[in-house]
Scaffold this motif. Structure first.
Motif, PDB file in Angstrom:
ATOM      1  N   ARG A  49      -5.333 -11.029 -91.190  1.00  0.00           N
ATOM      2  CA  ARG A  49      -4.034 -11.661 -89.524  1.00  0.00           C
ATOM      3  C   ARG A  49      -4.154 -12.708 -90.166  1.00  0.00           C
ATOM      4  O   ARG A  49      -3.539 -12.842 -90.975  1.00  0.00           O
ATOM      5  CB  ARG A  49      -5.004 -11.131 -88.464  1.00  0.00           C
ATOM      6  CG  ARG A  49      -5.006  -9.472 -88.968  1.00  0.00           C
ATOM      7  CD  ARG A  49      -5.842  -8.913 -86.863  1.00  0.00           C
ATOM      8  NE  ARG A  49      -4.981  -9.455 -85.987  1.00  0.00           N
ATOM      9  CZ  ARG A  49      -4.910  -9.710 -84.513  1.00  0.00           C
ATOM     10  NH1 ARG A  49      -6.556  -8.590 -84.113  1.00  0.00           N
ATOM     11  NH2 ARG A  49      -4.989  -9.778 -83.569  1.00  0.00           N
ATOM     12  N   SER A  50      -4.670 -13.659 -88.897  1.00  0.00           N
ATOM     13  CA  SER A  50      -4.228 -15.047 -89.534  1.00  0.00           C
ATOM     14  C   SER A  50      -5.758 -15.991 -89.950  1.00  0.00           C
ATOM     15  O   SER A  50      -5.239 -17.009 -90.748  1.00  0.00           O
ATOM     16  CB  SER A  50      -3.516 -15.852 -87.566  1.00  0.00           C
ATOM     17  OG  SER A  50      -4.526 -15.559 -86.905  1.00  0.00           O
ATOM     18  N   ARG A  71      -0.158  -8.404 -94.471  1.00  0.00           N
ATOM     19  CA  ARG A  71      -0.676  -9.431 -93.318  1.00  0.00           C
ATOM     20  C   ARG A  71      -0.328  -8.577 -92.656  1.00  0.00           C
ATOM     21  O   ARG A  71       1.017  -8.189 -91.502  1.00  0.00           O
ATOM     22  CB  ARG A  71       0.264 -10.413 -93.363  1.00  0.00           C
ATOM     23  CG  ARG A  71       0.978 -11.073 -91.132  1.00  0.00           C
ATOM     24  CD  ARG A  71      -0.025 -11.929 -91.170  1.00  0.00           C
ATOM     25  NE  ARG A  71      -0.399 -12.935 -90.386  1.00  0.00           N
ATOM     26  CZ  ARG A  71      -0.447 -12.671 -88.708  1.00  0.00           C
ATOM     27  NH1 ARG A  71      -1.209 -11.464 -88.808  1.00  0.00           N
ATOM     28  NH2 ARG A  71      -0.116 -13.721 -88.329  1.00  0.00           N
ATOM     29  N   GLY A  73       0.870  -7.884 -89.036  1.00  0.00           N
ATOM     30  CA  GLY A  73       0.991  -9.300 -87.838  1.00  0.00           C
ATOM     31  C   GLY A  73       2.642  -9.151 -88.158  1.00  0.00           C
ATOM     32  O   GLY A  73       3.132  -9.120 -89.547  1.00  0.00           O
ATOM     33  N   VAL A  74       3.448 -10.352 -87.929  1.00  0.00           N
ATOM     34  CA  VAL A  74       4.359 -10.999 -88.243  1.00  0.00           C
ATOM     35  C   VAL A  74       4.461 -12.493 -88.784  1.00  0.00           C
ATOM     36  O   VAL A  74       5.331 -12.133 -90.176  1.00  0.00           O
ATOM     37  CB  VAL A  74       5.544 -11.499 -86.877  1.00  0.00           C
ATOM     38  CG1 VAL A  74       6.787 -11.210 -86.785  1.00  0.00           C
ATOM     39  CG2 VAL A  74       5.734 -10.329 -86.160  1.00  0.00           C
ATOM     40  N   GLY A  75       3.751 -12.983 -88.859  1.00  0.00           N
ATOM     41  CA  GLY A  75       4.062 -14.494 -89.374  1.00  0.00           C
ATOM     42  C   GLY A  75       2.963 -14.147 -90.406  1.00  0.00           C
ATOM     43  O   GLY A  75       2.014 -14.063 -90.481  1.00  0.00           O
ATOM     44  N   ARG A 241       4.921 -19.847 -82.784  1.00  0.00           N
ATOM     45  CA  ARG A 241       4.537 -20.621 -83.836  1.00  0.00           C
ATOM     46  C   ARG A 241       3.462 -21.771 -83.051  1.00  0.00           C
ATOM     47  O   ARG A 241       4.737 -22.936 -82.553  1.00  0.00           O
ATOM     48  CB  ARG A 241       4.478 -20.685 -84.412  1.00  0.00           C
ATOM     49  CG  ARG A 241       4.944 -19.644 -85.908  1.00  0.00           C
ATOM     50  CD  ARG A 241       2.946 -19.202 -86.030  1.00  0.00           C
ATOM     51  NE  ARG A 241       2.606 -18.093 -86.401  1.00  0.00           N
ATOM     52  CZ  ARG A 241       2.424 -16.945 -86.391  1.00  0.00           C
ATOM     53  NH1 ARG A 241       2.293 -17.121 -84.906  1.00  0.00           N
ATOM     54  NH2 ARG A 241       2.412 -16.138 -87.124  1.00  0.00           N
ATOM     55  N   HIS A 289      -3.137 -17.537 -78.349  1.00  0.00           N
ATOM     56  CA  HIS A 289      -3.155 -16.971 -79.268  1.00  0.00           C
ATOM     57  C   HIS A 289      -3.286 -15.534 -79.175  1.00  0.00           C
ATOM     58  O   HIS A 289      -3.070 -14.302 -80.059  1.00  0.00           O
ATOM     59  CB  HIS A 289      -2.580 -17.257 -81.070  1.00  0.00           C
ATOM     60  CG  HIS A 289      -1.742 -17.432 -81.850  1.00  0.00           C
ATOM     61  ND1 HIS A 289      -1.936 -17.501 -82.402  1.00  0.00           N
ATOM     62  CD2 HIS A 289      -1.611 -16.148 -82.145  1.00  0.00           C
ATOM     63  CE1 HIS A 289      -0.593 -17.256 -83.648  1.00  0.00           C
ATOM     64  NE2 HIS A 289      -0.872 -16.249 -83.172  1.00  0.00           N
ATOM     65  N   ALA A 292      -0.053 -10.496 -79.406  1.00  0.00           N
ATOM     66  CA  ALA A 292       0.306  -9.828 -80.110  1.00  0.00           C
ATOM     67  C   ALA A 292      -1.066  -9.148 -79.529  1.00  0.00           C
ATOM     68  O   ALA A 292      -1.461  -7.945 -80.144  1.00  0.00           O
ATOM     69  CB  ALA A 292       0.020  -9.111 -82.043  1.00  0.00           C
TER      70      ALA A 292
HETATM   71  C1  MLT Z   1       1.659 -12.402 -85.565  1.00  0.00           C
HETATM   72  O1  MLT Z   1       1.984 -13.046 -86.305  1.00  0.00           O
HETATM   73  O2  MLT Z   1       1.555 -10.873 -85.693  1.00  0.00           O
HETATM   74  C2  MLT Z   1       1.232 -12.949 -84.100  1.00  0.00           C
HETATM   75  O3  MLT Z   1       1.437 -14.273 -84.499  1.00  0.00           O
HETATM   76  C3  MLT Z   1       0.260 -12.195 -84.228  1.00  0.00           C
HETATM   77  C4  MLT Z   1      -1.440 -13.160 -84.241  1.00  0.00           C
HETATM   78  O4  MLT Z   1      -1.078 -13.623 -85.798  1.00  0.00           O
HETATM   79  O5  MLT Z   1      -2.461 -12.209 -84.520  1.00  0.00           O
END
Ligand code: MLT
Length: 328
Positions: A49-50, A71, A73-75, A241, A289, A292
């Motif tokens: 994840r992050s 990943r 998630g998105v970022g 972000r 944060h 999600a």
């Molecule tokens: C994402 O990029 O999926 C969100 O910011 C959620 C996260 O990083 O946990």
């Protein structure tokens, strides 16, 4: 047997899906130093994840085994995508799974700002019945400016329009027809958004171009009055972000009154320093944060990312491969 590292947690159902597909799943956080020393070479796939950062030096010692970096998630800003491309490793993500959750958090922050919900709760707990001081404003009739008009912004626009807001957006990468269909006015110049809108919500990626895109100059452009000349103040929300809003400039604007509220789910440095003066300002409120962080989103994120990982491990190209065009 295919080995998959899941370093930052994942929904149980998604882990089961990997196991049912014949993978050995190792669910534990791997320290930075271990990754640098070659831990990735013991896995066919890693799902992060992050919290876990995947760097060039880690990827350089990941071969010949590692086949995919995922990943959940998105970022993908915590993964060195160029380095992965150089060694032919696809990077996959789950870009759709958390859309609804982030939309709902964004609207929650917007409403919380305008009706002073965090501040009202704090004053109530301290024994203060601040009914007279906490006079908010409605969303109805106000102008909302969306920076970026991807899936999340489109979801926010739909809710905002249902509240009777006039929605504007700036997104140089999207066909105008999408905004038109959604009843949203698209602007070619981002400054126009700030000159027109009293409410701004951020929905773009963090890039060199978007770093501190919301700065002192742009906050100063915000009108503070709605189209009926009602002094509703200026409000900013960022659930996209950290680093897109210049936090020092925003604090200054809160102090001067140019900004009436700031709500952040994301920060330039995470976790944010609890002694930061921004966190002490009464018209700021934030969340750690959690865009999600819903049961539904995490389930969808897990299942989507496992599908993408299995596609790659089975020799295919996952639909959500972010470095598709750079793989040799
Ligand atoms: C994402 O990029 O999926 C969100 O910011 C959620 C996260 O990083 O946990």
């Amino acid at each position: 047997m295919r080995r998959v590292a899941v370093t930052d947690g994942m929904a149980e159902e998604a882990v089961k899906r990997l196991e049912n597909a014949g993978c050995e799943v190792v669910q534990e956080f791997i320290e930075h130093q271990q990754l640098v020393q070659g831990a990735l070479a013991e896995f066919d796939a890693i799902i992060v994840r992050s919290a876990t950062k995947i760097t060039e030096e880690m990827l350089a010692v990941s071969q010949p085994r590692l086949k995919v970096v995922a990943r959940a998630g998105v970022g993908v800003d915590n993964i060195d995508i160029d380095a992965a491309s150089k060694i032919g490793v696809p990077v996959v993500n789950a870009p759709r799974a958390s859309t609804q959750s982030v939309v709902e958090l964004t609207v929650g922050h917007l409403l919380s700002s305008l009706r002073f919900i965090p501040r009202a709760d704090r004053s109530l707990r301290s024994g203060d019945w601040a009914k007279k001081e906490l006079k908010g404003t409605e969303l109805y009739g106000k102008r909302l400016g969306l920076i970026g008009f991807g899936r999340i912004a489109q979801g926010v626009a739909a809710v905002a329009r249902a509240f009777g807001m006039e929605v504007h957006s700036y997104d140089p990468y999207l066909p105008l027809s999408i905004a038109k269909k959604a009843g949203v006015t698209m602007h070619k110049n981002i400054d126009n958004l700030f000159k027109l809108c009293t409410h701004i919500s951020v929905h773009c990626n963090l890039t060199e171009e978007t770093h501190h895109l919301i700065n002192q100059k742009r906050i100063k452009m915000m009108p503070g009055v709605d189209p009926f000349n009602l002094a509703c103040g200026n409000h900013i929300v960022n659930c996209a972000r950290g680093g897109i809003v210049d936090e020092d400039a925003a604090l200054e604007a809160l102090e001067s009154g140019q900004l009436s509220s700031l709500a952040l789910d994301v920060f330039e440095h995470e976790p944010v320093d609890p002694s930061s003066p921004l966190l002490q300002h009464q018209n700021f409120h934030g969340t750690p944060h959690i865009g999600a962080a819903t049961i539904e989103a995490q389930r969808r994120v897990g299942l989507d990312i496992v599908d993408a990982v299995l596609t790659v491990l089975d020799g295919g190209m996952a639909e959500t491969t972010v470095n598709r065009n750079d793989l040799s």
